[in-house]
Write a protein that holds these residues in place. Structure first.
Motif, short mmCIF file in Angstrom:
data_model
loop_
_atom_site.label_atom_id
_atom_site.label_comp_id
_atom_site.label_asym_id
_atom_site.label_seq_id
_atom_site.Cartn_x
_atom_site.Cartn_y
_atom_site.Cartn_z
N TRP A 93 43.36 28.56 40.00
CA TRP A 93 43.58 29.72 39.10
C TRP A 93 44.24 29.48 37.81
O TRP A 93 44.92 28.43 37.61
CB TRP A 93 44.62 30.71 39.89
CG TRP A 93 43.93 31.53 40.98
CD1 TRP A 93 43.45 31.06 42.28
CD2 TRP A 93 43.38 33.11 40.64
NE1 TRP A 93 42.75 32.37 42.67
CE2 TRP A 93 42.87 33.37 42.00
CE3 TRP A 93 43.78 33.83 39.65
CZ2 TRP A 93 42.22 34.53 42.16
CZ3 TRP A 93 43.14 35.20 39.75
CH2 TRP A 93 42.37 35.66 41.08
N CYS A 143 47.98 28.54 40.91
CA CYS A 143 47.54 28.12 39.56
C CYS A 143 47.88 26.76 39.08
O CYS A 143 48.69 26.11 39.28
CB CYS A 143 48.75 28.92 38.83
SG CYS A 143 48.61 29.16 37.05
N VAL A 197 39.20 40.28 38.12
CA VAL A 197 39.04 38.81 38.40
C VAL A 197 37.70 38.23 37.93
O VAL A 197 36.59 38.91 38.22
CB VAL A 197 39.44 38.16 39.80
CG1 VAL A 197 39.17 37.04 40.12
CG2 VAL A 197 40.69 39.03 40.23
N LEU A 227 49.41 33.68 44.35
CA LEU A 227 48.68 32.94 43.45
C LEU A 227 49.20 31.96 42.74
O LEU A 227 48.61 31.16 42.12
CB LEU A 227 47.59 33.91 42.55
CG LEU A 227 46.69 35.15 43.51
CD1 LEU A 227 46.00 35.89 42.67
CD2 LEU A 227 45.67 34.24 44.35
#
Length: 319
Positions: free
Chosen positions: A208, A233, A186, A229
């Protein structure tokens, strides 16, 4: 006054054409061996066949030509004028064959020609561009023609000779070599002030950047889904270089190959390499290209150069 008779040109009869024969290289080879060695036994050793085979083949050649090629005596075989002429011709043929062999072998020592290669934009940018430069200096007679695509070109239809691709399951119809393992982690922009080593749960509160469906990264898609996640996004894009650009623009956090992001001073690694997102880097080609010298030159060069960067490509641990 006498009557003139016009003679017509007569074509050889079918039977004549059938009985006409020519000397093959094997025939010249026998004549040259006997002339050089001076005996049937010496010729048989040179040719790796039996004494009887050399005797029979010489007899067949003399019968076909209707001429004696060697005078036989207790001391051996001495070529007649006809035999010497054929032996001289055989020497010229043998020298020409050796010269051609050396010429081909010389090409093998100096590979040349074009290699049509396909790879991804991220691999070219983060890894391959300087290696291709080094390859050019080592093999100046080889021209690399590189096509950039996230889709695997059809090597069976010769859309490319070679593919340098990330994959954990390369196509079964291709052959090649796994060059190394690529690690992913990441990353985020340094200005965000995030602490490296923070848990994914903590990082989930950040926006994200995801991979678009055309990137065809199912492993990343599953990992983001497992870590919840997808809801965070805010942006998707279908190339890794574009994801890197989005991080530069402070769009959010994203998973990237370590080789692509680690050299960027504005980007910071926030996690260890993620085991389930690592993949192999492959040199792939069609089986028909096995043994092609220029292809093997590129494969061997990249194998050595990439193995030398094995640790960097796998990605550094934060702790």
């Amino acid at each position: 006054m006498q009557k003139r008779t016009v003679k017509k040109n007569r074509q050889p009869s079918i039977s004549t054409q059938k009985t006409r024969s020519y000397l093959a290289w094997n025939d010249f080879e026998v004549i040259l061996a006997i002339a050089t060695e001076g005996s049937l036994s010496g010729a048989s050793r040179a040719l790796g066949v039996s004494h009887a085979t050399v005797f029979r083949r010489l007899g067949e050649v003399e019968q076909r030509l209707g001429v004696t090629l060697f005078e036989r005596s207790r001391t051996g075989y001495r070529p007649t004028l006809a035999g010497e002429e054929l032996a001289d011709t055989a020497r010229i043929m043998d020298e020409a064959a050796l010269a051609a062999e050396r010429k081909v072998a010389g090409r093998d020592l100096e590979p040349s020609g074009e290699i049509y290669t396909t790879t991804t934009d991220s691999l070219l940018m983060g890894l391959l561009a300087p290696l291709f430069t080094q390859f050019r200096y080592k093999y100046p007679a080889i021209l690399l023609d590189v096509a950039i695509s996230n889709q695997l070109f059809n090597l069976t239809r010769r859309e490319a000779d070679v593919a340098i691709r990330p994959s954990n399951l390369p196509p079964e119809n291709l052959i090649g070599r796994r060059l190394t393992t690529i690690g992913q982690a990441v990353y985020g922009h340094r200005s965000l002030g995030l602490t490296p080593g923070a848990s994914i749960e903590t990082l989930a509160s950040q926006p994200w950047i995801g991979a678009g469906p055309r990137l065809q990264d199912s492993a990343l898609d599953q990992w983001m889904d497992k870590n919840e996640l997808k809801a965070a996004c805010v942006y998707r894009v279908d190339t890794l270089v574009s994801i890197l650009s989005a991080i530069h623009a402070r769009m959010g956090l994203a998973v990237l190959p370590c080789y692509l992001a680690d050299e960027d001073p504005d980007i910071i690694q926030l996690s260890d390499p993620i085991p389930e997102l690592e993949y192999g880097l492959w040199f792939l080609m069609h089986p028909d290209l096995r043994g092609v010298v220029k292809i093997h030159a590129l494969k061997d060069f990249l194998t050595e150069a990439i193995q030398a960067q094995k640790q960097r490509l796998a990605g550094p641990l934060l702790s």
